[in-house]
Structure formats: structure tokens, C-alpha cells
Design an enzyme around this catalytic site. Sequence first.
Site, PDB file in Angstrom:
ATOM      1  CB  CYS A 168      36.198   3.155 -55.640  1.00 34.02           C
ATOM      2  SG  CYS A 168      35.386   1.562 -55.400  1.00 34.02           S
ATOM      3  CG  HIS A 169      32.979   2.396 -50.914  1.00 35.54           C
ATOM      4  ND1 HIS A 169      31.856   3.112 -51.245  1.00 35.54           N
ATOM      5  CD2 HIS A 169      32.687   1.111 -51.172  1.00 35.54           C
ATOM      6  CE1 HIS A 169      30.920   2.284 -51.678  1.00 35.54           C
ATOM      7  NE2 HIS A 169      31.407   1.053 -51.628  1.00 35.54           N
ATOM      8  CG  HIS A 198      35.590  -2.431 -58.962  1.00 38.51           C
ATOM      9  ND1 HIS A 198      34.393  -2.393 -59.631  1.00 38.51           N
ATOM     10  CD2 HIS A 198      35.459  -1.580 -57.914  1.00 38.51           C
ATOM     11  CE1 HIS A 198      33.567  -1.538 -59.023  1.00 38.51           C
ATOM     12  NE2 HIS A 198      34.201  -1.042 -57.969  1.00 38.51           N
TER      13      HIS A 198
END
Length: 441
Positions: A168-169, A198
Amino acid sequence: MPKIAFIGAGSAVFTRNLLGDLLTYPELDGSTISLMDIDANRLKAVESLAKKMVEQEGSKMVIEATTDRSQALQNADYVVITIQVGGLKAYELDIEIPRKYGVEQCVGDTIGPGGVFRGLRHLAVIEEICNDLEELSPDALILQYTNPMAILCWGISSMSSIRFVGLCHSVQGTSEELAHIAGVPYEELSYWVAGINHMSWFLRLEHKGRDLYPLLFEKMSDPDTYALDPIRFDLMKHFGYFVTESSGHASEYYPYFRKRQDVLEQTLAKFTHPRHGWFKFGQTGGYLKHCFEVADHYYEDIEDQLKADKIEIRRSREYGAQIIHSIETNTPRRINGNVTNYDLITNLPYGCCVEVPCLVDNTGINPCYVGDLPPQLAGLIRTNVNLQELAVLGHIHRDKTLVKQAIKMDPLTAAVCSLEEIDNMVDELFDAQKEWLPQFD
């Protein structure tokens, strides 16, 4: 030179960015890029774009394209997964059906009813990909980018021996933002981040040995700074740490921000900064509407790039190409990856999917030990992990009751719906999405 398969290559923006990253590493010149998608028209457009990029850079990379997944996976060293099963049609059902029951998701791709059903659709295909790889390329490394990250990575870990890392970024993007807020050069920022995708937390944030958290709390009192990320600043105020996922997305992972109309209106009123235009669009479910707008211009955007004199190629903040470069050249790097919790975060369940710092070199992905998270953070995370575990088990056992129980664990849904309403909502979602859920036939 390695073979890198892109499964779901029709995701043009992501494929262009990752291919652009690969092209910035001379040591990877000569690699084979195998583009695979079930949509032949999208695939053809992306293939044309990729070949133009390679030709423009004078690269010796080989671009091949196929709708045959087995062909793409044959002898692959790396497999990039960026699929979206059911496309926007299924995604719209993820948002609109729960909305009828009062569950106002913002993005709906991580947890909640939308996240669980997106996960089930994707697990049906990812299980097949893993089975194919065990036969065709058992030593391949999966670079898993598709959401819901934790559910899918936990599923891979439970179903297959194929190596993987979820990417993920959020950590890169958030660290850049925090450097900007703190007024320090990004290259001089030091941080240690861990949790789940997240919902990872900046456990340490420093500049040349100085703790930046006191400065963050001070900056939060400035209305313009607060407007940049109101939900994340609220979470920091109440729980002591800054979280990785942006305010719009984060608003649906907790029971506090979207559970009643008055609370939802208060939450929406906080999004005053221009950067939140997509979130305000349509007030709620705004990201879905944003995706439809982007899809409307998909081929126009590719045509514009193909007609342009030059496609801009610069290294992005994505980890995928960095990992491939590190493994192929034995160049050490540290990333944040989603991996199986084999006693990495000791107050989260063993075997769940965690996002932790990882060291990468020619030995592969080496996750770092974190130990206990602050107890309030572990408590918030466990509410999401409970849902993730039951969703994965629901897929593995083909058990709709487990899926219902998963969504009953969702913090937002539980704050809005009765148990019977959740059962009815899940039944409706299963009926509407049965074409993408063959494992439940």
C-alpha cells in the site's frame, strides 16, 4: 532477467506507474513484463501505452499481453495483483445496498459490508491464482496491491504456501504529509510505523532525534492544518498517535464518525479543505462517484498519453519496483509490508495480517519485530481483525453464516444496524452479487 506478471493490468494508472518505476532501474532492463487482464479492450490499450513507454526510454524490456492467466503466470518470478472483480457494477452494490440499511460507507473497500464482499469476490479469484502458481511458478513472489488488503493477505496465508507481501502507499503518503506539516525535509524524517493496513500508527516520528509529536499536537490547533486531515487529528487527540489512512477512508473504520445522520453531518462539515473534493462529491459514497467519473474518461486519458510527444516517467512512492530491485541486486531497503503475524506484533492475534517494517534484500522480505502496540491502538485494531478473520473463514469454509458474523463485528455496521437487519442486508448482498461469488454456489 526476471519475468514480472501483472494480473489485472487493465488498471491503467497503476500499471503505468509501476512500469515507469521499473524503467528507472537500469539493472532491470531486459525484464519481461507480462500484462494480463480479462478485458481485452483495456488490455490492448495498456499494452500500447507500455510499449510506447519502453520504446521512449530505449529499454530492452519485453512487453507481452494476454487474456490467458496461465500464460502470464508461467515461469513468473513476481506477480503483481491489481484486480477488481465485478468492476464498478459490483462496487456500486457494495455501497448502495448497505446504504438502504443506514450504513453510510465512504469508500467501502477495507472492512464493513463493502470490504467483506469485495474481499469474497477477490478471494474467489486469488485462490485460483495461488493454485496456478503452485503448479506453474512455485517460487514466485506475489506483490498484492488489491483491497481489502488484510483480508486478502490473510486468505493467501491460510490457503497457499506461495510467498507474498501486501503493498500500500499509505505509509509513504502519510509520512510525506507529516514532514510537510512539521516543516522538515522529508529525507530527514525518521519514523517507525506498525499496525494493520489502513490502521497503522506512527509509533515514532522524529527529526534528527527530536520527537515531532508535541509539534503535531501544537499544529493541530491551527484550523487550516486541522482541515487537512480532521479525522486523523481527532484520532490523534483521543488516542495519542497519528494513523496512516486518510481522513475520508478512516471515517468508516471506527464507530464514531458515521453512525447517525447528525454525527455524519458533523463529520462531513469537517471536510473543508479543497483536497477533499472527492469526499464531498455526493456527500457520502463519494469515492464510488469519483471512480465512475474516472472510468468515463479511461480511454480518453490513454489516447492523450499515446498522442503526447513524451510520457513523463518518474519514480513513484510505490514499493513494488523497489522490492524487485532490492531482491535482484541485493540492495538493502526498508519498506512497510503486509505479512502474516508470526509474533511480530505481540498483542495482536497470531496469524492475522499485520503491516510492519520489513527489510528487503536478495533473501526476500524480512519482517521486523515490533512487540506490543500501545494498548489503546491494539484495542482499536482488534475490532477490525475480528471481522477480517471471520470473512476469511467464511470464504475458506464457503459458509454464509460466518460472513454474516463477520459483518456483525464491523464497528460502523454494529453501531447502526440490529442483528436481524444485518442478516437481511447480507442476504441481499449475496443475492445481488452471486455471479461473482462462485464459491458459495
